[in-house]
Scaffold this motif. Sequence first.
Motif, PDB file in Angstrom:
ATOM      1  N   LYS A   1      39.341  36.424  42.460  1.00  0.00           N
ATOM      2  CA  LYS A   1      40.708  36.371  42.978  1.00  0.00           C
ATOM      3  C   LYS A   1      41.763  36.321  41.865  1.00  0.00           C
TER       4      LYS A   1
ATOM      5  N   ILE B   1      42.028  39.625  39.933  1.00  0.00           N
ATOM      6  CA  ILE B   1      42.649  40.672  40.755  1.00  0.00           C
ATOM      7  C   ILE B   1      44.156  40.441  40.876  1.00  0.00           C
ATOM      8  N   GLU B   2      44.561  39.188  41.069  1.00  0.00           N
ATOM      9  CA  GLU B   2      45.995  38.871  41.167  1.00  0.00           C
ATOM     10  C   GLU B   2      46.735  39.262  39.891  1.00  0.00           C
TER      11      GLU B   2
ATOM     12  N   LYS C   1      46.982  43.095  39.687  1.00  0.00           N
ATOM     13  CA  LYS C   1      47.974  43.614  40.638  1.00  0.00           C
ATOM     14  C   LYS C   1      49.396  43.303  40.173  1.00  0.00           C
TER      15      LYS C   1
ATOM     16  N   GLN D   1      47.362  49.514  41.517  1.00  0.00           N
ATOM     17  CA  GLN D   1      47.101  49.705  42.946  1.00  0.00           C
ATOM     18  C   GLN D   1      45.626  49.455  43.247  1.00  0.00           C
ATOM     19  N   ASP D   2      45.320  49.083  44.498  1.00  0.00           N
ATOM     20  CA  ASP D   2      43.942  48.798  44.918  1.00  0.00           C
ATOM     21  C   ASP D   2      42.980  49.944  44.591  1.00  0.00           C
ATOM     22  N   ASP D   3      43.432  51.180  44.761  1.00  0.00           N
ATOM     23  CA  ASP D   3      42.566  52.341  44.512  1.00  0.00           C
ATOM     24  C   ASP D   3      42.187  52.491  43.046  1.00  0.00           C
TER      25      ASP D   3
ATOM     26  N   LEU E   1      41.572  49.769  41.010  1.00  0.00           N
ATOM     27  CA  LEU E   1      40.889  48.557  40.560  1.00  0.00           C
ATOM     28  C   LEU E   1      39.385  48.811  40.568  1.00  0.00           C
TER      29      LEU E   1
END
Length: 193
Positions: free
Chosen positions: A16, A19-20, A23, A28-30, A32
């Motif tokens: 977590k 990732i934070e 971001k 972007q999520d794509d 990561l």
Amino acid sequence: MKLGYARVSTVGQDLKTQIEKLKAEGIQDDYLFIEKKSGTTTRNREELEKIIKQSRSGDHVYVTKIDRLARSIIDLNKIMNRFKEKGVSVTFLDNNMTFGADTDNDAMQRLLFNVLGSFAEFERDMIVNRTGEGRQRAKKAGKKLGRVGQPEAEVQRALFLWQNRKENGLSVSDILKMTGVPKSTLYKKLNER
């Protein structure tokens, strides 16, 4: 293009925070690349391979800390050389340091990179040593190491339910849910009989 890489060593660890941070850099999520694999080697690290293969000249890879990318100075240098050959820069967020083809001629940057990589390797070696010492102390104290097994009462209950499954209309899945006994444990005990 901004790409992010996050890794933890074990399934129980949390991604977590990494990732934070990634971001927050606008990734972007794509873009990561996330995995739960040991960093002691680059073998079987599919997401690491994907990010290296998908990155293009001018791209920028973000990682929270050096030890998330590699735990040995040799592997770290191999990974970074692959990025440099492609013209990709890498930023380690927690250290606020960027390395890439444009920093290759900066002796201070190379020194800092190798020092940080060496600390990551040293830290890993210390963890391995402390873990080994802890195991030795536990063995001397007569403690059993490894995963905690299933309560014998639940295993026996699962075996009983399995034997009477047709009368009760239970599937193997039902029995596993009711008892919490893993499928492998159930079948192992059945084979022992």
